[in-house]
Design a protein around this motif. Structure first.
Motif, PDB file in Angstrom:
ATOM      1  N   HIS A  73      33.442  55.044  37.974  1.00 33.97           N
ATOM      2  CA  HIS A  73      34.881  55.304  38.113  1.00 33.97           C
ATOM      3  C   HIS A  73      35.504  54.277  39.061  1.00 33.97           C
ATOM      4  N   ALA A  74      34.826  53.980  40.170  1.00 27.35           N
ATOM      5  CA  ALA A  74      35.330  52.998  41.126  1.00 27.35           C
ATOM      6  C   ALA A  74      35.305  51.590  40.537  1.00 27.35           C
ATOM      7  N   ILE A  75      34.247  51.254  39.796  1.00 30.18           N
ATOM      8  CA  ILE A  75      34.173  49.947  39.142  1.00 30.18           C
ATOM      9  C   ILE A  75      35.314  49.781  38.146  1.00 30.18           C
ATOM     10  N   GLU A  76      35.579  50.813  37.363  1.00 28.05           N
ATOM     11  CA  GLU A  76      36.659  50.729  36.375  1.00 28.05           C
ATOM     12  C   GLU A  76      38.022  50.613  37.051  1.00 28.05           C
ATOM     13  N   GLY A  77      38.190  51.264  38.211  1.00 27.19           N
ATOM     14  CA  GLY A  77      39.426  51.099  38.957  1.00 27.19           C
ATOM     15  C   GLY A  77      39.593  49.675  39.466  1.00 27.19           C
ATOM     16  N   TYR A  78      38.508  49.090  39.928  1.00 27.27           N
ATOM     17  CA  TYR A  78      38.507  47.703  40.390  1.00 27.27           C
ATOM     18  C   TYR A  78      38.897  46.760  39.252  1.00 27.27           C
ATOM     19  N   LEU A  79      38.331  46.992  38.068  1.00 24.49           N
ATOM     20  CA  LEU A  79      38.651  46.148  36.922  1.00 24.49           C
ATOM     21  C   LEU A  79      40.098  46.329  36.482  1.00 24.49           C
ATOM     22  N   ALA A  80      40.599  47.556  36.531  1.00 24.11           N
ATOM     23  CA  ALA A  80      41.987  47.813  36.136  1.00 24.11           C
ATOM     24  C   ALA A  80      42.965  47.110  37.071  1.00 24.11           C
ATOM     25  N   ASP A  81      42.629  47.078  38.356  1.00 22.48           N
ATOM     26  CA  ASP A  81      43.507  46.410  39.323  1.00 22.48           C
ATOM     27  C   ASP A  81      43.590  44.905  39.069  1.00 22.48           C
ATOM     28  N   ARG A  82      42.557  44.325  38.462  1.00 19.20           N
ATOM     29  CA  ARG A  82      42.561  42.887  38.173  1.00 19.20           C
ATOM     30  C   ARG A  82      43.364  42.548  36.932  1.00 19.20           C
ATOM     31  N   GLY A  83      43.632  43.535  36.089  1.00 22.08           N
ATOM     32  CA  GLY A  83      44.337  43.281  34.849  1.00 22.08           C
ATOM     33  C   GLY A  83      43.404  43.226  33.664  1.00 22.08           C
ATOM     34  N   PRO A  84      43.936  43.050  32.456  1.00 22.27           N
ATOM     35  CA  PRO A  84      43.121  43.072  31.237  1.00 22.27           C
ATOM     36  C   PRO A  84      41.985  42.052  31.293  1.00 22.27           C
ATOM     37  N   GLY A  85      40.796  42.493  30.861  1.00 18.47           N
ATOM     38  CA  GLY A  85      39.643  41.605  30.848  1.00 18.47           C
ATOM     39  C   GLY A  85      38.846  41.719  29.567  1.00 18.47           C
ATOM     40  N   GLY A  86      38.588  42.959  29.145  1.00 19.70           N
ATOM     41  CA  GLY A  86      37.946  43.166  27.849  1.00 19.70           C
ATOM     42  C   GLY A  86      36.441  43.192  27.849  1.00 19.70           C
ATOM     43  N   LEU A  87      35.783  42.921  28.981  1.00 20.54           N
ATOM     44  CA  LEU A  87      34.328  42.967  29.012  1.00 20.54           C
ATOM     45  C   LEU A  87      33.843  44.411  29.042  1.00 20.54           C
ATOM     46  N   LEU A  88      32.635  44.643  28.505  1.00 22.99           N
ATOM     47  CA  LEU A  88      32.069  45.986  28.418  1.00 22.99           C
ATOM     48  C   LEU A  88      30.921  46.142  29.400  1.00 22.99           C
ATOM     49  N   LEU A  89      30.925  47.220  30.173  1.00 25.13           N
ATOM     50  CA  LEU A  89      29.789  47.514  31.037  1.00 25.13           C
ATOM     51  C   LEU A  89      28.595  47.833  30.144  1.00 25.13           C
ATOM     52  N   SER A  90      27.544  47.023  30.244  1.00 23.46           N
ATOM     53  CA  SER A  90      26.403  47.137  29.347  1.00 23.46           C
ATOM     54  C   SER A  90      25.108  47.504  30.053  1.00 23.46           C
ATOM     55  N   ARG A  91      25.050  47.266  31.355  1.00 22.05           N
ATOM     56  CA  ARG A  91      23.913  47.719  32.154  1.00 22.05           C
ATOM     57  C   ARG A  91      24.397  48.025  33.553  1.00 22.05           C
ATOM     58  N   ILE A  92      23.895  49.132  34.114  1.00 24.49           N
ATOM     59  CA  ILE A  92      24.128  49.412  35.522  1.00 24.49           C
ATOM     60  C   ILE A  92      22.823  49.892  36.134  1.00 24.49           C
ATOM     61  N   SER A  93      22.502  49.346  37.298  1.00 26.09           N
ATOM     62  CA  SER A  93      21.277  49.689  38.001  1.00 26.09           C
ATOM     63  C   SER A  93      21.635  50.132  39.413  1.00 26.09           C
ATOM     64  N   TYR A  94      21.229  51.344  39.751  1.00 31.09           N
ATOM     65  CA  TYR A  94      21.510  51.915  41.064  1.00 31.09           C
ATOM     66  C   TYR A  94      20.221  51.939  41.888  1.00 31.09           C
ATOM     67  N   ASP A  95      20.287  51.490  43.124  1.00 32.67           N
ATOM     68  CA  ASP A  95      19.205  51.675  44.087  1.00 32.67           C
ATOM     69  C   ASP A  95      19.681  52.653  45.149  1.00 32.67           C
ATOM     70  N   ILE A  96      18.907  53.717  45.338  1.00 32.11           N
ATOM     71  CA  ILE A  96      19.246  54.756  46.314  1.00 32.11           C
ATOM     72  C   ILE A  96      18.552  54.389  47.622  1.00 32.11           C
ATOM     73  N   LEU A  97      19.332  54.049  48.633  1.00 31.71           N
ATOM     74  CA  LEU A  97      18.800  53.438  49.847  1.00 31.71           C
ATOM     75  C   LEU A  97      18.432  54.436  50.933  1.00 31.71           C
ATOM     76  N   GLY A  98      18.900  55.678  50.808  1.00 33.91           N
ATOM     77  CA  GLY A  98      18.602  56.649  51.856  1.00 33.91           C
ATOM     78  C   GLY A  98      19.177  58.006  51.516  1.00 33.91           C
ATOM     79  N   ARG A  99      19.160  58.888  52.497  1.00 37.46           N
ATOM     80  CA  ARG A  99      19.614  60.261  52.312  1.00 37.46           C
ATOM     81  C   ARG A  99      21.085  60.288  51.911  1.00 37.46           C
ATOM     82  N   LEU A 100      21.387  61.071  50.875  1.00 35.90           N
ATOM     83  CA  LEU A 100      22.759  61.207  50.381  1.00 35.90           C
ATOM     84  C   LEU A 100      23.363  62.480  50.954  1.00 35.90           C
ATOM     85  N   ALA A 101      23.910  62.391  52.155  1.00 37.31           N
ATOM     86  CA  ALA A 101      24.494  63.555  52.802  1.00 37.31           C
ATOM     87  C   ALA A 101      25.723  64.034  52.031  1.00 37.31           C
TER      88      ALA A 101
END
Length: 268
Positions: free
Chosen positions: A46-74
């Motif tokens: 959701h945050a990535i899509e907001g970032y892309l929307a703020d830049r204006g039209p681009g048209g690229l598709l998110l095709s891979r996302i990799s998350y690394d969990i670095l520690g406790r998620l309070a």
């Protein structure tokens, strides 16, 4: 449901441009004072899509996302910042960092690719799953605690077995209160559930949280259901892998992988 009657009908509430406060519905299965990663994964998109929307039209598709969990998620307010790592007109790499109390807890990288018309060579995917409306709900909250699990509608194609399950997952809750979220963000907000639908051993006796999540997509998911065709393998030296073929109601959309740290519950 142990999420509390006063919790908003969402997993998060936005508090400013980059900050979000979790509700009780986002609480985790291993520890209810922590976040369940699944809705946080959707929030990052959701945050990535907001970032892309703020830049204006681009048209690229998110095709891979990799998350690394670095520690406790309070279960506390988080801040998400997104930046471009590798700009490009046809291929781009973005990075999002989630911070809680100023400390990085998740680092995610997303590859965006230019769309092309490849319908003439489309093929290779598995068959569709039995539609969710033909299946009965499964009380996943009988096996796992936490507000996130209690918020789900889970419909397995067959009774889950140790290390193997195929199920549809959906939720009536919004990702962020009073904000529309894309089908992609809403879909990915449910993918991390895979590690809980096909448990090999009782979570009362063994701990097996994932320290990452990587999703590859060959098609954009549609609809409100996330289909998880999941296999869990434990190795002999404390590592495990949760592997999932991802579906929507039209068929497969991609794959997800999670690496697990497997260890006995102290004193169990």
């Amino acid at each position: 449901m142990n999420t509390g009657s006063t919790a908003p009908d969402s997993y998060y509430v936005r508090t400013d441009e980059h900050r979000f406060k979790p509700t009780a519905h986002a609480s985790g299965a291993w520890d209810e004072t922590e976040l369940h990663f699944s809705p946080l994964g959707g929030l990052v998109v959701h945050a990535i899509e907001g970032y892309l929307a703020d830049r204006g039209p681009g048209g690229l598709l998110l095709s891979r996302i990799s998350y690394d969990i670095l520690g406790r998620l309070a279960l506390e307010e988080c801040e998400i910042r997104v930046e471009t790592v590798r700009p490009g007109r046809t291929i781009e790499l973005l990075e999002a960092v989630v911070r809680v109390a100023g400390r990085p807890v998740v680092r995610a990288r997303a590859w965006l690719l230019a769309p092309q018309d490849t319908t003439g060579v489309e093929g290779g995917a598995d068959d569709r799953l039995t539609p969710p409306e033909r299946l009965a709900p499964w009380p996943m909250a009988d096996h796992w605690p936490g507000g996130y699990i209690a918020s789900l509608d889970v419909r397995p194609l067959a009774p889950p077995r140790p290390g193997r399950a195929t199920a549809w997952v959906s939720t009536p809750l919004a990702l962020v209160a009073a904000e529309p979220s894309s089908p992609l963000a809403s879909y990915l907000a449910l993918v991390d559930t895979a590690n809980g639908i096909a448990v090999r051993e009782s979570p009362k006796e063994w701990i097996f949280p994932n320290v990452d999540l990587t999703v590859h997509l060959h098609r954009r998911p549609e609809g409100r259901w996330t289909g998880l065709d999941t296999t869990v393998v434990f190795g002999p030296t404390g590592q495990g892998v949760t592997s999932t073929v991802l579906h929507d109601v039209h068929g497969p959309v991609g794959h997800a992988q999670q690496i697990l740290t497997v260890r006995p519950v102290p004193g169990a």
